[in-house]
Design a protein around this motif. Sequence first.
Motif: not given
Length: 153
Positions: A4-20
């Motif tokens: 189960a994935s909570l969110y779609h991996y779009n540009d905004a999510m990519q930036a957020l996860i990269a920062r994390f």
Amino acid sequence: MTNASLYHYNDAMQALIARFKYRGDYALADIFAQDIRTAAQKAACDLVCAVPLAPSRLAERRFNQSEALIERAGLTGMPLLARKESDKQSKKSRKERVGSRQTFYPIGDAAGKSVLLIDDIYTTGATIRLAADALEEAGAHSVKSITVARSGS
């Protein structure tokens, strides 16, 4: 094995996860905590396990992002797997990821238990499948996974 994935991996999510993940902004795990906690309750597994990092990756980042997600969600993670040194998944093609050989091995007791794996990104599913295979070979009754985001590729 279900994911189960909570969110779609779009540009905004990519930036957020990269920062994390790569810049060490550990507090960003708090953003996902409630959704992970809710999904984990629905999964109703006996044990929760982070997808481990290879020792060199852990030394480089100084924390495991999957462990941070578990901790911030208020869950109790169990060290059930370890990871051998391997090339970074993010540097591999889809074909190389899907063809990856076993990089995980069991270090804890999951015999007869249902296990919930937690990770940040589901791209091809290779990492989750390899981790689940190692747990099942070690006797886990079943394995489910939750990832923060799922890539369309």
